[in-house]
Write an enzyme that holds these catalytic residues in place. Structure first.
Site, PDB file in Angstrom:
ATOM      1  N   ILE A  24       0.805  -1.225   0.000  1.00 32.18           N
ATOM      2  CA  ILE A  24       0.000   0.000   0.000  1.00 32.18           C
ATOM      3  C   ILE A  24       0.838   1.275   0.000  1.00 32.18           C
ATOM      4  CG2 ILE A  24      -1.951  -1.090   1.155  1.00 32.18           C
ATOM      5  CD1 ILE A  24      -1.041   0.581   3.683  1.00 32.18           C
ATOM      6  N   TYR A  25       2.152   1.173   0.184  1.00 33.61           N
ATOM      7  CA  TYR A  25       2.966   2.388   0.189  1.00 33.61           C
ATOM      8  C   TYR A  25       2.901   3.044  -1.188  1.00 33.61           C
ATOM      9  CZ  TYR A  25       5.098   0.903   4.641  1.00 33.61           C
ATOM     10  OH  TYR A  25       5.318   0.518   5.946  1.00 33.61           O
ATOM     11  N   SER A  26       2.287   4.216  -1.228  1.00 32.07           N
ATOM     12  CA  SER A  26       2.092   4.948  -2.491  1.00 32.07           C
ATOM     13  C   SER A  26       1.427   4.064  -3.547  1.00 32.07           C
ATOM     14  CB  SER A  26       3.422   5.506  -3.011  1.00 32.07           C
ATOM     15  OG  SER A  26       3.894   6.537  -2.172  1.00 32.07           O
ATOM     16  N   ASP A  27       0.478   3.232  -3.098  1.00 40.90           N
ATOM     17  CA  ASP A  27      -0.287   2.353  -4.003  1.00 40.90           C
ATOM     18  C   ASP A  27       0.620   1.498  -4.872  1.00 40.90           C
ATOM     19  OD1 ASP A  27      -2.688   3.200  -3.018  1.00 40.90           O
ATOM     20  OD2 ASP A  27      -3.100   4.623  -4.627  1.00 40.90           O
ATOM     21  N   GLY A  28       1.654   0.924  -4.271  1.00 42.62           N
ATOM     22  CA  GLY A  28       2.549   0.025  -4.985  1.00 42.62           C
ATOM     23  C   GLY A  28       3.784   0.690  -5.549  1.00 42.62           C
TER      24      GLY A  28
END
Length: 344
Positions: free
Chosen positions: A61-65
């Site tokens: 989920i960090y920056s949506d991948g």
């Protein structure tokens, strides 16, 4: 760089791990943390490896991948030199199944992380949070299948309560499945709740702590002090960070920072270096995740290893950061003869 056993496994990890929440800045929340591109991420990894820091932590989920993608690009051609830790469980994408620890979502999450990272295995895979809607047998059997398939080397949990983590361990032990060897947990001089239940559990079950936000969500950088304005660049200046991060009483924070200042003066080290070194001397801690917006911050945090606080300095920091325990822990302290706490 010191290397430590990860819990009860035979796997060794560096005392410090570099977190990649600052890679990408692809969402409003993570933009507040940082926005390192591939070039800057590669430079940070170069410096890390030069100093023996070989483990890099990320999450889907960090920056949506995007953080996984940037990490994958930055380690291309040197996968054999690094250890990768990533996480899954939280929502990533629309649809009823794109969240949680179901077999459907975990397998999909691991496969997508492998693609973004440009690798065929993950050294440490952690459940990012507890999923009460999925049976523990489904979760642990799926993780064991992924380990047996060679896609994951070791498994861990993050943000679990004690009973949740113990339930998973008991099921895995009963059916001879892969057990959690890591607990990625919030722990800092101004956030010591980990010591009450999760640390004793870690000692009993041989689960190593992988510490996140060791500087108390940016409060122990040395830039926040009594009667001084907050620095211009701080995640505490942003609404989203304040909403989702740990809450800390100002007076309590200043008391701890005063003690850190005193010890920093005695050691010739910086406030964050002292705060990190204190953590590295705590029971169960296998590795501490440090963050860095830039090269300067990374080099500063790397200075937390290679030395140790004295017993007296640790006691001074313990006293300044001590808080009354909640029930039943305050009651158990009175039965210290048979139920000793791992940390006084």
């Amino acid at each position: 760089m010191e290397y430590r056993q990860l819990g009860g496994s035979g796997f060794k990890v560096p005392a410090l791990t570099l977190g990649t929440g600052t890679f990408g800045g692809g969402t409003e929340f993570f933009k507040e943390w940082g926005a390192s591109d591939v070039a800057e991420a590669s430079r940070l990894i170069d410096i890390s490896l030069e100093n023996g820091l070989t483990m890099f932590d990320t999450a889907d989920i960090y920056s949506d991948g995007m953080a996984e993608e940037i990490l994958g690009a930055a380690i291309k051609g040197r996968r054999d030199q690094v250890l990768i830790s990533t996480k899954g469980t939280f929502r990533l994408g629309e649809g009823p199944n794109n969240v949680g620890s179901s077999r459907w979502h975990l397998i999909r999450s691991v496969e997508n992380s492998l693609k973004r990272l440009g690798t065929d295995y993950i050294d440490l895979y952690q459940l990012h949070g507890f999923d009460a809607m999925t049976p523990v047998e489904e979760v642990m059997n799926t993780l064991d299948d992924l380990v047996r398939a060679g896609k994951i080397r070791y498994i861990g949990a993050s943000n679990f309560s004690g009973w949740q983590l113990m339930k998973a361990q008991a099921y895995a032990e009963k059916f001879n499945l892969s057990r959690h060897v890591a607990n990625q947990t919030y722990y800092s001089l101004i956030g010591r709740d980990y010591e009450w239940e999760l640390m004793p559990l870690g000692l009993d079950q041989k689960i190593g702590a992988v510490v996140w936000s060791p500087l108390g969500w940016g409060r122990l950088t040395g830039k926040i002090r009594r009667n001084q304005p907050r620095p211009e660049t701080s995640r505490l200046n942003y609404t989203l960070s304040n909403q989702y991060g740990p809450q800390v009483d100002d007076e309590y924070l200043y008391t701890v920072v005063d003690a850190l200042d005193e010890v920093a003066g005695e050691t010739g080290k910086s406030v964050p270096q002292v705060a990190l070194n204190w953590l590295l001397q705590r029971p169960t801690v296998s590795t501490v995740i440090i963050g860095a917006r830039n090269e300067e911050q990374l080099r500063q945090n790397l200075g937390a290893v290679g030395w140790n606080l004295t017993t007296e300095q640790v006691a001074k920091l313990d006293a300044a950061s001590d808080k009354p325990k909640t029930y039943p822990y305050w009651h158990q302290v009175g039965f210290d003869e048979r139920n000793p706490f791992p940390v006084k």
